[in-house]
Structure formats: C-alpha cells, structure tokens
Scaffold this motif. Structure first.
Motif, mmCIF file in Angstrom:
data_model
loop_
_atom_site.group_PDB
_atom_site.id
_atom_site.type_symbol
_atom_site.label_atom_id
_atom_site.label_comp_id
_atom_site.label_asym_id
_atom_site.label_seq_id
_atom_site.Cartn_x
_atom_site.Cartn_y
_atom_site.Cartn_z
ATOM 1 N N THR A 190 0.861 -1.182 0.000
ATOM 2 C CA THR A 190 0.000 0.000 0.000
ATOM 3 C C THR A 190 0.896 1.230 0.000
ATOM 4 O O THR A 190 0.728 2.136 -0.804
ATOM 5 C CB THR A 190 -0.899 0.014 1.241
ATOM 6 N N GLN A 415 -11.101 -1.603 -13.173
ATOM 7 C CA GLN A 415 -11.139 -0.997 -11.838
ATOM 8 C C GLN A 415 -12.510 -0.422 -11.532
ATOM 9 O O GLN A 415 -12.898 -0.315 -10.372
ATOM 10 C CB GLN A 415 -10.069 0.081 -11.712
ATOM 11 N N GLU A 436 -7.492 -0.323 -0.006
ATOM 12 C CA GLU A 436 -6.942 0.965 -0.431
ATOM 13 C C GLU A 436 -7.999 2.048 -0.302
ATOM 14 O O GLU A 436 -9.174 1.806 -0.553
ATOM 15 C CB GLU A 436 -6.567 0.897 -1.915
ATOM 16 N N PHE A 439 -8.549 7.459 -4.561
ATOM 17 C CA PHE A 439 -8.483 8.902 -4.722
ATOM 18 C C PHE A 439 -9.903 9.413 -4.947
ATOM 19 O O PHE A 439 -10.665 8.845 -5.699
ATOM 20 C CB PHE A 439 -7.613 9.249 -5.927
ATOM 21 N N GLY A 440 -10.258 10.486 -4.293
ATOM 22 C CA GLY A 440 -11.625 10.997 -4.439
ATOM 23 C C GLY A 440 -12.560 10.338 -3.459
ATOM 24 O O GLY A 440 -13.692 10.746 -3.291
ATOM 25 N N MET A 442 -11.557 9.928 -0.330
ATOM 26 C CA MET A 442 -11.251 10.562 0.944
ATOM 27 C C MET A 442 -12.159 11.775 1.155
ATOM 28 O O MET A 442 -12.630 12.384 0.219
ATOM 29 C CB MET A 442 -9.792 10.996 0.949
ATOM 30 N N SER A 443 -12.398 12.077 2.390
ATOM 31 C CA SER A 443 -13.219 13.203 2.823
ATOM 32 C C SER A 443 -14.572 13.218 2.125
ATOM 33 O O SER A 443 -15.172 14.248 1.903
ATOM 34 C CB SER A 443 -12.517 14.540 2.569
ATOM 35 N N GLN A 444 -15.023 12.016 1.776
ATOM 36 C CA GLN A 444 -16.271 11.908 1.045
ATOM 37 C C GLN A 444 -17.450 12.026 2.019
ATOM 38 O O GLN A 444 -18.453 12.643 1.729
ATOM 39 C CB GLN A 444 -16.273 10.538 0.381
ATOM 40 N N PRO A 515 -7.093 10.342 4.960
ATOM 41 C CA PRO A 515 -5.906 9.584 4.596
ATOM 42 C C PRO A 515 -4.984 9.349 5.787
ATOM 43 O O PRO A 515 -4.316 8.333 5.861
ATOM 44 C CB PRO A 515 -5.240 10.480 3.560
ATOM 45 N N GLN A 516 -4.966 10.285 6.734
ATOM 46 C CA GLN A 516 -4.083 10.093 7.876
ATOM 47 C C GLN A 516 -4.467 8.837 8.662
ATOM 48 O O GLN A 516 -3.598 8.059 9.050
ATOM 49 C CB GLN A 516 -4.141 11.299 8.824
ATOM 50 N N LEU A 554 -16.658 1.853 -0.493
ATOM 51 C CA LEU A 554 -16.056 1.754 -1.824
ATOM 52 C C LEU A 554 -16.952 1.069 -2.825
ATOM 53 O O LEU A 554 -17.122 1.521 -3.946
ATOM 54 C CB LEU A 554 -14.756 0.962 -1.736
#
Lengths: 570, 570
Positions: A190, A415, A436, A439-440, A442-444, A515-516, A554
């Motif tokens: 990762t 994907q 994983e 991208f995009g 996050m913070s959704q 992400p953190q 996801l």
C-alpha cells in the motif's frame, strides 16, 4: 568508519545474493522437473497410439494423479501452501501476523505441490506461489542471518525482507527483474518504502541472471536476453530464424491444450506468421510449433475460439483446486489467445495492411497477442506493470505506447467494475486487510472516529488490583491493555510484548475516512487505536471496523444513511 | 451508485489528461524554441566564416547573452525557479511547506529561463526543471479543479497531486512514461503510496503520447516509438537505415561541444559504427552526424577524451549557474562519451570480437555508450530506473541484464561513497529534510527519545489566563501548542490551523533511530512530536534534530561517543 559501513552493507548484500541464488535454483529445478513430467505425459500418450480406450485413460489419469498427489501432500504437510499466497502476503505486509505462512514446512509443501501441479499439465500459474516461496525463503534466510547480525532480528525489518522476497519471486519466475519488482510493488504494497526499491532490483536481477544462465547452460535457450523473444518488424513480417526448427504433428483441437506446454504455447501465439494466410495451403517448412494451430480442415478462428473457451473453463477449474496455483500465467495465455484471435480477424479484414498517411502498415497478429496478454493480466490484477513484464519477456520495447495505452484502458474498465483478483480473494477468505483508500474517496463523508468506535473499552487503572488485572488478561485475547488514571485519562499502554512501546491515539472528532487514519493503520501496522476526548479514554477503533467501513463505502454504498445501515448490521 | 463512482473517477481523469496535455505542449514548445535558437547560433557562426575575431566574439557572446537573460529573468520574476527543483520538491513531498515554490510566477520564470538556458547551447539538463514545472502545473491545475470538486481542497491530496506532477515531468521530458514514473518515485519519495502509481502512469503515458505525436507531426521523428532509436544486432554491426542521411562537416575539437545539439550528440554516441575502423580511411557515405567525431589527423581516443574533459568542466559550470538547469542530461552525455571511449578501446584491442563458447561476439562501442550513460546517471542520482529510461530512449530492451548489472554495480560504489546529487544539494541548501534510514542503520544505537528531546516545552494549561495564552502565541512562531491539565499531563493540542487535529506522541523510552519514528516523521509529515512519560508531557522532538541525528550517524560517525559529541555541538 567506512569499514563499519561496508560490513553493514556487506551483510545485506550477502543476504540478497543468497536469496537470489536460492530462488533461481528453485525456479530452474521446478521448471526442469515439470517439463520432464510433461514430456513423459506426451511420451505415454504417443506410446499408446492405436489403443484408443487406454490412451484416453492415460490422458485423463496422468494429470489427475499429479493433482491428487499435490493436493494431498499440501493438505498433510502444510495447508497454508494451497492457493497463490499473494493475498496472504499482502495481508502480512500490512502488519497482520498470519501463523504458519512463513515456515519451512510451507516452503516444502509449496515447492513440491507446485512442481506436481505444473507437471500435471493443468493450466496453473507459477508466479503467485513463487512470490510466497521467495518470501518464505527470505524470512528463513533472515533468521539464519540473524546469527551474524542483530539487524535481522528487528521486527520492523520483516517488512523490508518480505518486500524483497516478493520482488525476487516474480523476478526469477520468468527471468524478468524489472517487471518483477514493479509487479510485486503494485500487488503487495500500500505504501512502498523506496529504500527497498534498490534492494529488490539487486536481488531480482541477480536471481534472473542465474536463472537465465542456467537455461542457457541446459540448452533451453540460446541467449540470456529474453524468454519469449519476439522480433516484429514493419517491413518484414516473416522471420524464420527465430523459430526453432523442430516439428510437432498436427493435432485435433481437444488435445491441443495438453499438447503444447505453456511456454511453447505463448511462443507460438506471439509468432510472426499470419495463420489465416497459411490455412488451407500445405504447411510451409519452418512453421515449427505454430503448426499445431493450423489444421487443413478447420478454420483458424474456430481453433482459436475453441482454445480460448477450453482454456477458460480449465483455468477456472485449475485455479480453484486445493493445490498451489497462480492465476497469472493462465490469464496471460487467455489474453494472448484472444489477442491473436482479434489479430487474425484484422489480418483477414485487411489482408494487405492498413494505409495511413501514405505508409502501409501490415497487420501482425503476434503483436495483438502480446498486447492482449498484457491487457488481460493487467485488468485482472489491477496493475500496469504487466506491460513491463511483457517487454522483458519479448525483449522488445518499441511498441511501448500502444501497449501502455491498452493496459491503461483495460485497467480503467476493470477498476470500475470490480476489485482486483487478489482483493477479491482477500474478501472471500475474510483476511484482516485494510482496502486501499481510493483517490476521491477521501473526505467523502464526514464520519468521525466517534461514530464507529467501540465505547466499551477494557482498561486497567492505576488502582487496579492484581486479581483484576489477571482476570482481564485471562478473559481477553488482547495484546495490549490501556492504562488510565483515576480520572479516566489515558496514561500508558500495558503490553504483553514489551518491545512494542509504540501506540497511537486518535481524537474523537477525527475523520475516519481521512488519509491520515488510513496511513496510521496501513503503514504502522496497527491493529487498533485508542480514542481520547480531551485526554479521557472514550473508545477504541479496530482495524477490522475501519476496513469494513472503507469496503462498504467503496463498493456498495453511496448514501450516508446506507453506510450507517450497513454499519449497524456489522 | 456507479454513476457516483464514475463522476469521481471522471474528475480525476480529467485532471490527469489536462496535466498530460499541458506538459506535453510545454515540453514540445520548449524543445522547438531552443532548437531554433541553436540553429540560429550555428547559422551566425557559419555566416561569419573568414572573420575569425568576429566569429569568436559571436561564439562567446551568444550563449553569454542567453544565460544572462535567463539568470536576470529568474532573479526578477521568481528566484525560486533557479536550479533543478528536485531537492526542493523532495522536501515539499516530505511535508514541509516551502513558500513561493509552487506559484504561477515560478512557472513562468522556470519555463522562460529554461528555454533560454537550453537555447544558449550550454550543457544544462531539462529533466530536473521539468519535474518542478510539472509539479507547479499540477498544483495550479488542482486549485482550478477544486472549483468543481472538494476533493482537491484536501491538504493531504497535495502529496498525491505533486507525486503525479513529478512523474509527468520526467515522462514528457524525454517521452519516456515508464522510466519517468519510476525515476520520479525513486528521486522524490521516501514512502510511495501505491495508489498514485496507476495515476502517474496514466498521466505520463498520455503526456508522452502527445509529445511523440507532436514530434512526428513536426517531422522531428519518423515514428512515435523511441527517441534515440538503437538497433544493435550481434550478426550485423552496421546498419545504414537508421542513420538520417544528412551531412555535417568535419570539425575541430574545440567547437564540437557547440556543434552537436545534445540530442544529436547522444544519437551519434549510440550509433552502430566502430569509429576506430573508420578513422584514417576516407569517410564513408552514410556516417551522418557521427562524422563529427572522426578527424583525419587526430585519434578518435584523443577526441573522445578531450570531449569528455571539456563537457565535464562545462557541465560543472553550467549546473552551478543561477539559471534553471538540471544535471541529468549533462551527466548522461558524459556517461555516454566515457562508455564510447571504453567501447572503442575494446574494439581496438579485439578487432575481430571476442570468442566465447565458440561463438564470436563482436564489440559494439555504441552498446558501451548506452550502458555508460545509464550507469553514470544511475550512480550520480542513486537510482536504478535510469536503466529503464535508457531502454525507452533506445527502444531496445534486449540488453537488459548487462545494463541492470552495470547500473547496480555503479550504484553500489556510489552509494558507499557519498549521498546522491539531490541529497547533497539538500544538505548544501540546508533544507529541512529527513534523510533515508538505511537498511542496517536501524537499531544501530540505543538512543532514546529522551536523549535528544528538548525539555523546555512551551505549553498552555487548563488554568492559563487569556493574557498568558496571547503572550505565548505572540512570542513564538509555533503552529500548535500542547494543552496540559493541572498535573502536567498532556491533554490536547491547541492549533492555529483547526484542520490539523492530528498529533503524535512518543514515549520517552522510545528508540529514536527506530523505523517507526522515521515513518512517523517522514510519512505523516510531522514537524515535531511531543514526548510523554507516563502521560506527563516531558519534552518535544523536532524534525530537524532527528534529521541531524540520522545524518550524523549515516555519514560521519560510528562511535556512540562521537555521536553525542556531535549532538552537543548542534
């Protein structure tokens, strides 16, 4: 002082070189043994010519026996050796300890089981199991090296050692160091520590070098340059030199899958001839192994289509049997066959090539086969480094741009539709893996730690008696227990393993999909994190919950309410 | 729900495609303008033939003017544009905010300054500045994209955006997507998030595709396959087809460096001829640009040696001038020249080739040049992906194993002697960067956090008055201040930026050289970590101290006492 550095580096080099040599020898021995087994299979089949029932019996029972032996051996010695092993390694590299996966027993079971499986003629792959074998080899070797140096005892080094193991595994499997390292990075990591990049290359190149030299030594290959050498030229579509001049008799379709070894099969699918032009006319001299594909009465398209369909269901069967087996090679062959089919159709539609900008481009079906193989394996595994493996296997990089575009397009579609092969297996096997964070993605949602944390935390206070602590330790399987003071404030962590004095704290209002958070869990290998609110211990978040949450977000849900509905069912 | 995913992915794709197109256009325009400038330089030189003083004046003043313009322009518009920019980006990707490095002003200064520098004919590289330019482009584009989507506002996304920018920068500089992505990973990252791998490939491939199509469109190149196409064959050392049939006149040595453009220079160094065989005899037809290297009176070795020495000091001068300049290309050319020199010597020693295992291997000096170029750039930058860039530039991967071995050996020697070019610049510029923790370097000393932490911590307690807090905030430049309760126990972190609610705590007896500490600082982008002892705040560790400590351990000291002596001097 420089002497000190050299000694340090020296030990690492010795480790990498030893790993490379061992794996090259294992890979070559396995190839040799399985090739001999397949030759014996063919020989028996040939000897029994004329006696159709006996021939059929031998044809069926030979692979069956090998598969049964492989399955039984693995079952008895080490059931962990079953399957490809990449999903498990992915999980181990995330920081989860899977018992018995990196033992000598698993190594023996996997090597012997895989040799038998490959020798049976079933379409099983070598590269997944090889990643596992090389990782075991690296882990065992590091334990051996720890006699000489304390570095290898550091538990954190384990990741570094396994990462190199994965790279060597793919690298020496096909003799492709470059693609091997990249594929192993894409599939297993990762976050990739760049310091291991150089080490992986070193070991994989060394391993691939020894592997190729052994092949040349054994007269399998002419040079050490490339395994499935292609030589596509725009101005000269036929190239007789590159085809070894030995003959195989023309076969009926049903036997084809058993007749050509995987390696020969790929070699013939990648060849420079256009089969539709040959079909119907007498077989030209120098066609070599590709002659197996041309039948005087049956259309090449029908042969290719039937081959594709047969291989498809056989691969599906082979990869789900309880034996050590990978999916890379079967998928690679399927992709090559499909690409060849498209290429032959194109060659029929445009027999004289395509004129573009007043230059005539001939259709080379072998090129379509190469691109098809790279694109299908790339799509199934969600990687783009299959393109690099293809370049290395064929020894030609000049078609890099069409190849890259094909692999990227295949990835885009795949994907969007489903997780990768390895992630699917992880989900099916319910391994404790953190998916994983796309991208995009996050913070959704604005979901905070407090929304999913478990509020009932077992803890020890400074006032706890010996009896209470003992009871707690006996009743739970926790590896560490938080220690709080009289006001409920978190103070420290009591751990069964004193070397792990590292712990992590999240505040209650921290976003869980940030992400953190993901980094904390996936990189530091945490299994849980404590949650505090103004210093007071209020809950705990486990890896599993974060993983489930990301999965749910996801692949299935988009609405916040649905996510919550899902979470309540967990 | 799938529509939702498509929209998300769609936005990211739009971003990647836009980035790719923009950078390809910038790269091509820059190449075009600098090539025209070099043509003008040659033209002036040719027109003034016969008037030696005037010719000399023009020869000297033309580059001087361009360099002066470039330097002045950068100085006035944005001094941050000076240099390659890779060390600064490495630092930014580590999490440090460097002001003014990612602005439109820096972009303009860098593009125009670099075009002038390249047009001056000085041996400056394009790839370092291009990484910087592409990163600025990505950062600006993401700010533009944030109008449509909130994802790009997430500060953590910044790393993802810049990583892709770096990949596109190298990828479109030479039209090498594969090597570009790998080189950018090796050079800029410590921990690489594998989710960006695919995104980098997508953008870099798209960019390289557009770049190559533009070249074909402009008749610079024949096909979109490779930039410096080679075609080494074992059985046929001469290949006339690949050499463009135009003539340049034979030159004296001093003018050589100015005469051949970098691109032509590499092309001729990689060619298939053996110059020692040609030298002395009349120049054969079809030698093309390589004719510049053959002089009827002077030995080829002397020419090559002088070229190497001249280029060496000129590159040293060029890369230290206050203009946007990279070191990759000059080093690449030096490596090619040195490799060619060795190759020609080998060809003279073994004029009929080397017989090994009863097969005759001819010496191809061009092959030595390719390997020399890859090995030298690999050694200087401490990377192995220069080999991949070479494969892509030459369009030939068949010599992968000797090439990889050469690059790895060069790396082994170089890594033992000194830090990489970029790390050296970081050290010289004293950028706040955390060096890599070498393998075998970990757990080398038992130094704990408490040994290097700063014990005087400024803090706010729950009893602090408004005046005290204000005074503290005014007197210090800290971004966050720890909040403790009455007993001195750490409770929370007061931060000027409320979005950073994440903080990290180390216990006082934690090993400072452990990989976990390194990971915390390098991956989470921390600038400092608080240290607690049984919950009580006892100190703070700053990134700078950890970095100094690792540096000291890595390059200078081996004895514990010496490390401490060094630390006391800090």
């Amino acid at each position: 002082s420089s002497r000190f550095l050299v000694t340090r580096l020296g030990e690492d080099w010795i480790f990498l070189v030893l790993l490379g040599i061992t794996m090259a020898l294992v890979s070559w021995t396995m190839d040799y043994a399985s090739a001999k087994s397949l030759q014996a299979y063919k020989w028996i089949h040939g000897e029994l010519r004329g006696n159709i029932p006996l021939q059929y019996l031998a044809w069926v029972s030979y692979p069956l026996l090998f598969v049964l032996f492989s399955s039984l051996f693995c079952h008895l010695v080490s059931p962990q050796a079953i399957g490809s092993g990449i999903p498990e390694l992915k999980t181990i590299l995330r920081g989860v300890v899977l018992k018995e996966y990196l033992t000598v027993k698993a190594f023996i079971a996997k090597v012997i089981g895989l040799t038998a499986a490959l020798g049976s003629g079933m379409p099983v792959g070598k590269e997944g199991p090889f990643v596992h074998i090389a990782s075991i080899c690296a882990a065992v070797l590091s334990r051996f090296m720890s006699i000489f140096s304390g570095v290898y005892q550091n538990p954190y080094c384990y990741t570094d050692i396994l990462t190199v193991g994965c790279a060597v595994g793919v690298g020496c499997c096909f003799g492709t160091p470059l693609g091997g390292v990249l594929f192993s990075i894409e599939v297993t990591s990762t976050y990739f520590a760049v310091r291991n990049y150089w080490r992986g290359y070193f070991a994989a190149t060394f391993s691939a070098f020894i592997f190729r030299v052994l092949s040349v030594f054994n007269k399998d290959a002419v040079t050490i340059t490339a395994l499935f050498r292609t030589n596509f030229r725009m101005d000269f579509p036929f190239d007789l030199q590159e085809l070894p001049a030995f003959h195989t008799h023309i076969l009926s379709i049903g036997f084809m899958a058993g007749e050509l070894m995987p390696r020969e099969c790929i070699n013939s699918l990648f060849d420079n001839f256009t089969w539709t032009k040959i079909s119907g006319s007498p077989t030209p001299v120098g066609l070599g192994r590709s002659a197996a594909w041309v039948h005087p009465d049956v259309n090449v398209f029908v042969i290719l289509l039937l081959f594709f369909l047969m291989k498809f269901w056989m691969s599906a069967v082979a990869t789900t049997m309880p034996i050590p087996s990978g999916a890379f090679m079967p998928v690679f062959i399927l992709g090559a066959a499909f690409g060849r089919l498209v290429g032959e159709i194109m060659a029929t539609l445009f027999p004289h090539g395509i004129v573009f900008d007043s230059i005539l481009y001939r259709i080379i079906p072998g090129g379509y086969a190469v691109i098809g193989a790279a694109a299908l394996t790339g799509a199934v595994t969600h990687t783009v480094s299959t393109a690099v493996i293809c370049f290395e296997l064929t020894g030609q990089i000049s078609h890099i741009l069409p190849m890259m575009v094909a692999v990227i397009l295949a990835n885009m579609v795949a994907q969007g539709l489903q997780p990768s092969l390895y992630d699917s297996i992880i989900q099916v096997k319910k391994l404790p893996y953190l998916p994983e964070l796309g991208f995009g993605h996050m913070s959704q949602y604005n979901i905070f730690v407090e929304d999913i944390m478990v509020r009932k935390v077992k803890f020890v206070s400074l006032q706890s008696t010996y009896r209470e602590v003992k009871l707690l330790l006996d009743s739970s399987s926790l590896k560490s227990i938080p220690l709080v003071d009289s006001k409920g404030k978190r103070v420290d962590s009591l751990s069964a393993n004193p070397s792990i004095s590292f712990f992590s704290v999240l505040t209650h209002d921290f976003s869980i999909l940030s992400p953190q958070t993901h980094t904390l869990f996936s990189l530091l290998g945490l299994s849980h994190a404590y949650v505090t609110s103004i210093g007071k211990l209020v809950g705990v978040v486990a890896l599993k919950e974060v993983g489930n949450f990301i999965c749910a977000g996801l692949f299935k849900y988009t609405q916040l309410s649905e996510v919550f509905a899902h979470l309540s069912r967990l």
